[in-house]
Enzyme design. Sequence first.
Site, PDB file in Angstrom:
ATOM      1  N   ASP A  92       0.862  -1.204   0.000  1.00 45.55           N
ATOM      2  CA  ASP A  92       0.000   0.000   0.000  1.00 45.55           C
ATOM      3  C   ASP A  92       0.891   1.244   0.000  1.00 45.55           C
ATOM      4  O   ASP A  92       0.692   2.172  -0.796  1.00 45.55           O
ATOM      5  CB  ASP A  92      -0.895   0.044   1.250  1.00 45.55           C
ATOM      6  CG  ASP A  92      -1.917  -1.082   1.328  1.00 45.55           C
ATOM      7  OD1 ASP A  92      -3.109  -0.815   1.167  1.00 45.55           O
ATOM      8  OD2 ASP A  92      -1.513  -2.243   1.562  1.00 45.55           O
ATOM      9  N   GLU A 107      -5.043   7.572   0.222  1.00 40.41           N
ATOM     10  CA  GLU A 107      -5.472   6.922   1.473  1.00 40.41           C
ATOM     11  C   GLU A 107      -4.409   6.910   2.571  1.00 40.41           C
ATOM     12  O   GLU A 107      -4.716   7.131   3.732  1.00 40.41           O
ATOM     13  CB  GLU A 107      -5.896   5.469   1.181  1.00 40.41           C
ATOM     14  CG  GLU A 107      -6.363   4.758   2.453  1.00 40.41           C
ATOM     15  CD  GLU A 107      -6.769   3.300   2.237  1.00 40.41           C
ATOM     16  OE1 GLU A 107      -6.678   2.805   1.109  1.00 40.41           O
ATOM     17  OE2 GLU A 107      -7.176   2.681   3.238  1.00 40.41           O
ATOM     18  N   ASP A 122      -6.278   5.327  -4.473  1.00 41.38           N
ATOM     19  CA  ASP A 122      -6.270   4.222  -3.511  1.00 41.38           C
ATOM     20  C   ASP A 122      -5.146   3.300  -3.970  1.00 41.38           C
ATOM     21  O   ASP A 122      -5.264   2.611  -4.983  1.00 41.38           O
ATOM     22  CB  ASP A 122      -7.621   3.488  -3.526  1.00 41.38           C
ATOM     23  CG  ASP A 122      -7.783   2.609  -2.308  1.00 41.38           C
ATOM     24  OD1 ASP A 122      -6.754   2.177  -1.761  1.00 41.38           O
ATOM     25  OD2 ASP A 122      -8.947   2.362  -1.918  1.00 41.38           O
ATOM     26  N   ILE A 144      -3.792   0.543  -2.841  1.00 44.09           N
ATOM     27  CA  ILE A 144      -4.341  -0.810  -2.935  1.00 44.09           C
ATOM     28  C   ILE A 144      -5.742  -0.742  -2.380  1.00 44.09           C
ATOM     29  O   ILE A 144      -5.939  -0.506  -1.196  1.00 44.09           O
ATOM     30  CB  ILE A 144      -3.547  -1.847  -2.118  1.00 44.09           C
ATOM     31  CG1 ILE A 144      -2.174  -2.052  -2.739  1.00 44.09           C
ATOM     32  CG2 ILE A 144      -4.299  -3.187  -2.101  1.00 44.09           C
ATOM     33  CD1 ILE A 144      -1.387  -3.167  -2.099  1.00 44.09           C
ATOM     34  N   ASP A 145      -6.713  -0.914  -3.257  1.00 44.86           N
ATOM     35  CA  ASP A 145      -8.087  -1.016  -2.796  1.00 44.86           C
ATOM     36  C   ASP A 145      -8.375  -2.505  -2.635  1.00 44.86           C
ATOM     37  O   ASP A 145      -8.061  -3.298  -3.533  1.00 44.86           O
ATOM     38  CB  ASP A 145      -9.029  -0.383  -3.821  1.00 44.86           C
ATOM     39  CG  ASP A 145     -10.460  -0.395  -3.330  1.00 44.86           C
ATOM     40  OD1 ASP A 145     -10.677  -0.133  -2.130  1.00 44.86           O
ATOM     41  OD2 ASP A 145     -11.364  -0.676  -4.141  1.00 44.86           O
ATOM     42  N   THR A 164      -7.351  -4.192   0.424  1.00 43.47           N
ATOM     43  CA  THR A 164      -6.154  -4.741   1.099  1.00 43.47           C
ATOM     44  C   THR A 164      -6.464  -6.114   1.721  1.00 43.47           C
ATOM     45  O   THR A 164      -5.609  -7.002   1.709  1.00 43.47           O
ATOM     46  CB  THR A 164      -5.647  -3.751   2.175  1.00 43.47           C
ATOM     47  OG1 THR A 164      -5.401  -2.500   1.536  1.00 43.47           O
ATOM     48  CG2 THR A 164      -4.345  -4.229   2.806  1.00 43.47           C
ATOM     49  N   HIS A 206     -18.116  -4.801   5.219  1.00 44.41           N
ATOM     50  CA  HIS A 206     -18.097  -3.614   4.351  1.00 44.41           C
ATOM     51  C   HIS A 206     -19.454  -3.331   3.711  1.00 44.41           C
ATOM     52  O   HIS A 206     -19.676  -2.240   3.189  1.00 44.41           O
ATOM     53  CB  HIS A 206     -17.056  -3.795   3.227  1.00 44.41           C
ATOM     54  CG  HIS A 206     -15.645  -3.871   3.729  1.00 44.41           C
ATOM     55  ND1 HIS A 206     -14.576  -4.043   2.895  1.00 44.41           N
ATOM     56  CD2 HIS A 206     -15.141  -3.784   4.979  1.00 44.41           C
ATOM     57  CE1 HIS A 206     -13.449  -4.080   3.606  1.00 44.41           C
ATOM     58  NE2 HIS A 206     -13.771  -3.920   4.885  1.00 44.41           N
ATOM     59  N   SER A 242     -12.716  -5.079  -3.653  1.00 41.45           N
ATOM     60  CA  SER A 242     -12.137  -3.924  -4.352  1.00 41.45           C
ATOM     61  C   SER A 242     -12.974  -3.388  -5.501  1.00 41.45           C
ATOM     62  O   SER A 242     -14.028  -3.918  -5.845  1.00 41.45           O
ATOM     63  CB  SER A 242     -10.712  -4.246  -4.862  1.00 41.45           C
ATOM     64  OG  SER A 242     -10.762  -4.895  -6.123  1.00 41.45           O
ATOM     65  N   LYS A 281     -14.819  -4.777  -8.882  1.00 41.58           N
ATOM     66  CA  LYS A 281     -16.256  -4.927  -9.140  1.00 41.58           C
ATOM     67  C   LYS A 281     -16.714  -3.930 -10.200  1.00 41.58           C
ATOM     68  O   LYS A 281     -17.488  -4.252 -11.082  1.00 41.58           O
ATOM     69  CB  LYS A 281     -17.056  -4.709  -7.849  1.00 41.58           C
ATOM     70  CG  LYS A 281     -16.863  -5.814  -6.818  1.00 41.58           C
ATOM     71  CD  LYS A 281     -17.781  -5.648  -5.608  1.00 41.58           C
ATOM     72  CE  LYS A 281     -17.281  -4.707  -4.545  1.00 41.58           C
ATOM     73  NZ  LYS A 281     -16.048  -5.091  -3.875  1.00 41.58           N
ATOM     74  N   ARG A 309     -23.785  -1.774  -2.626  1.00 37.14           N
ATOM     75  CA  ARG A 309     -22.874  -1.566  -1.488  1.00 37.14           C
ATOM     76  C   ARG A 309     -23.597  -0.806  -0.378  1.00 37.14           C
ATOM     77  O   ARG A 309     -23.923   0.378  -0.542  1.00 37.14           O
ATOM     78  CB  ARG A 309     -21.669  -0.758  -1.957  1.00 37.14           C
ATOM     79  CG  ARG A 309     -20.611  -0.582  -0.871  1.00 37.14           C
ATOM     80  CD  ARG A 309     -19.431   0.235  -1.367  1.00 37.14           C
ATOM     81  NE  ARG A 309     -18.366   0.232  -0.406  1.00 37.14           N
ATOM     82  CZ  ARG A 309     -17.421  -0.693  -0.330  1.00 37.14           C
ATOM     83  NH1 ARG A 309     -17.387  -1.674  -1.202  1.00 37.14           N
ATOM     84  NH2 ARG A 309     -16.505  -0.648   0.594  1.00 37.14           N
ATOM     85  N   ASP A 341     -12.231   5.307  -2.745  1.00 39.47           N
ATOM     86  CA  ASP A 341     -12.827   3.979  -2.889  1.00 39.47           C
ATOM     87  C   ASP A 341     -13.812   3.908  -4.061  1.00 39.47           C
ATOM     88  O   ASP A 341     -14.305   2.809  -4.371  1.00 39.47           O
ATOM     89  CB  ASP A 341     -13.548   3.571  -1.600  1.00 39.47           C
ATOM     90  CG  ASP A 341     -12.580   3.022  -0.556  1.00 39.47           C
ATOM     91  OD1 ASP A 341     -11.621   2.328  -0.956  1.00 39.47           O
ATOM     92  OD2 ASP A 341     -12.769   3.304   0.642  1.00 39.47           O
TER      93      ASP A 341
HETATM   94  N1  LIG Z   1     -16.822  -0.860   7.806  1.00 43.98           N
HETATM   95  C1  LIG Z   1     -16.659  -0.589   6.510  1.00 43.98           C
HETATM   96  N2  LIG Z   1     -17.741  -0.380   5.717  1.00 43.98           N
HETATM   97  C2  LIG Z   1     -17.594  -0.120   4.412  1.00 43.98           C
HETATM   98  N3  LIG Z   1     -16.400  -0.048   3.793  1.00 43.98           N
HETATM   99  C3  LIG Z   1     -15.307  -0.237   4.540  1.00 43.98           C
HETATM  100  C4  LIG Z   1     -15.370  -0.528   5.920  1.00 43.98           C
HETATM  101  N4  LIG Z   1     -14.121  -0.669   6.378  1.00 43.98           N
HETATM  102  C5  LIG Z   1     -13.306  -0.477   5.323  1.00 43.98           C
HETATM  103  N5  LIG Z   1     -14.026  -0.207   4.217  1.00 43.98           N
HETATM  104  C6  LIG Z   1     -13.553   0.124   2.883  1.00 43.98           C
HETATM  105  O1  LIG Z   1     -13.830  -0.936   1.995  1.00 43.98           O
HETATM  106  C7  LIG Z   1     -12.786  -0.948   1.048  1.00 43.98           C
HETATM  107  C8  LIG Z   1     -12.734  -2.275   0.362  1.00 43.98           C
HETATM  108  O2  LIG Z   1     -13.936  -2.444  -0.306  1.00 43.98           O
HETATM  109  P1  LIG Z   1     -14.449  -3.871  -0.760  1.00 43.98           P
HETATM  110  O3  LIG Z   1     -15.213  -4.450   0.364  1.00 43.98           O
HETATM  111  O4  LIG Z   1     -15.308  -3.531  -1.940  1.00 43.98           O
HETATM  112  O5  LIG Z   1     -13.240  -4.665  -1.106  1.00 43.98           O
HETATM  113  C9  LIG Z   1     -11.563  -0.644   1.862  1.00 43.98           C
HETATM  114  O6  LIG Z   1     -10.582  -0.119   1.027  1.00 43.98           O
HETATM  115  P2  LIG Z   1      -9.025  -0.449   1.347  1.00 43.98           P
HETATM  116  O7  LIG Z   1      -8.839  -1.894   1.167  1.00 43.98           O
HETATM  117  O8  LIG Z   1      -8.381   0.399   0.315  1.00 43.98           O
HETATM  118  O9  LIG Z   1      -8.761   0.034   2.737  1.00 43.98           O
HETATM  119  C10 LIG Z   1     -12.069   0.371   2.884  1.00 43.98           C
HETATM  120  O10 LIG Z   1     -11.879   1.719   2.475  1.00 43.98           O
HETATM  121 MG   LIG Z   2     -10.058   1.276  -0.685  1.00 43.77          MG
HETATM  122 MG   LIG Z   3      -6.477   1.096   0.083  1.00 46.94          MG
HETATM  123 MG   LIG Z   4      -7.192   0.706   3.657  1.00 45.79          MG
END
Ligand SMILES: Nc1ncnc2c1ncn2[C@@H]1O[C@H](COP(=O)(O)O)[C@@H](OP(=O)(O)O)[C@H]1O
Ligand SMILES: [Mg+2]
Ligand SMILES: [Mg+2]
Ligand SMILES: [Mg+2]
Length: 396
Positions: A92, A117, A180, A182-183, A185, A279, A303, A306, A320, A332
């Site tokens: 990241d 980020e 971002d 790494i989206d 992670t 999430h 990420s 999608k 979402r 994001d």
């Molecule tokens: N409680 C939460 N509710 C919704 N999104 C969240 C979350 N906690 C983290 N995220 C976000 O969800 C992203 C990942 O989305 P997805 O679920 O689609 O893979 C994360 O990005 P990062 O991995 O860049 O931190 C983070 O920003």
């Molecule tokens: Mg992200």
């Molecule tokens: Mg990220």
């Molecule tokens: Mg993150």
Amino acid sequence: MAINLFKTVPKVQTSITSKHSTSLFFTTGSSFSLPSYPPVALAVCSMSYEKELAAAKKAASLASRLCQKVQKALLQSDVQSKSDRSPVTVADYGSQALVSFVLERELPSEPFSLVAEEDSGDLRKESGQETLHRITQLVNETLSSEGSYGASTLTAEDVLGAIDNGKSEGGPTGRHWVLDPIDGTKGFLRGDQYATALALLDDGKVVLGVLACPNLPLQPISSNNQPSLLGDVGCLFFSTVGAGTYMQSLTGSALTKVSVSAIENPEEASFFESYEAAHSMHDLTSSIAQKLGVKAPPVRIDSQAKYGALSRGDGAIYLRFPHKGYREKIWDHAAGCIVVTEAGGVVTDAAGNALDFSRGRYLDLYEGIIVTNQRLMPSLLKAVQEALQQTASSTL
Ligand SMILES: Nc1ncnc2c1ncn2[C@@H]1O[C@H](COP(=O)(O)O)[C@@H](OP(=O)(O)O)[C@H]1O
Ligand SMILES: [Mg+2]
Ligand SMILES: [Mg+2]
Ligand SMILES: [Mg+2]
């Protein structure tokens, strides 16, 4: 039953906090065809953002190269926990430093503002020195493998500075890059999907987006796919405003213009959602899908891959719905949003409002984010509102 898409790299241990992550491989060479998408000779870019698009593709590609290297050899020491307990890896940080460095180098005549980020706080502490050393090494190795920056060697201080360029607040005026590094992670750590997502805001609007998805199959993914049949992985999606969305492989071959699914009958549609139930509320999305008449099980992947998958018509819907109290961040969704809208899709909140990227680092929106094609959006919005009302009345 939901579809949890395929491992593309071996599982990695995640029980101990550590750091590292992503990158696209963007080498020239290997050729293959993508019969599922109409081929085009050349991407038509909006003239005004041509230079920026070239720089963004180069930056995201290099960042992905770094991330791939890390994902392949993930060490426990490569993951740390941030103050909000979310994971962050050397990849990241390395990806953010690389993108920041490359954009500044490639666009020297433009003022540089980056909303990203990660920040360098933990790396400046005594306990972060070893990690910082590893990141600096990774960034320099990646730059020298690319070859176009001569003998540029970044010091640890340069890397910290490049990461901290990402502190911009964005806003409604001027140009701001949104990153971002790494989206997904958590997906990266599991060996699943992740993306490097880079967008450009111009006076509050997203005008350019690049999504590098190193583990996304080049072939369409859906509820019916057998992972073993999906073949090569590594996709780069890019869009500039008014010029459509294109996809190419991360090896640089097979450029194709893409468009969202034309499905009008929800019974034929499938939908994407987060792999992580933390999430997005899987029970709520299941109720929305049921009300709409969707028959297929959800496709759960991490990420903004999608958004990329949706832009080429794999599935027709992305839902979402974060749990109460969570505030979405612009990095994001900015790149994913333009990739889908330029491919003919619609991205709104649960009230049908377009997402507003002009208010700083956060996105203020009603309840959740929904994405589909123009034909399905009215019935999707109706199903969303019915499901939300039902949830509200059941909690009274
Ligand atoms: N409680 C939460 N509710 C919704 N999104 C969240 C979350 N906690 C983290 N995220 C976000 O969800 C992203 C990942 O989305 P997805 O679920 O689609 O893979 C994360 O990005 P990062 O991995 O860049 O931190 C983070 O920003
Ligand atoms: Mg992200
Ligand atoms: Mg990220
Ligand atoms: Mg993150």
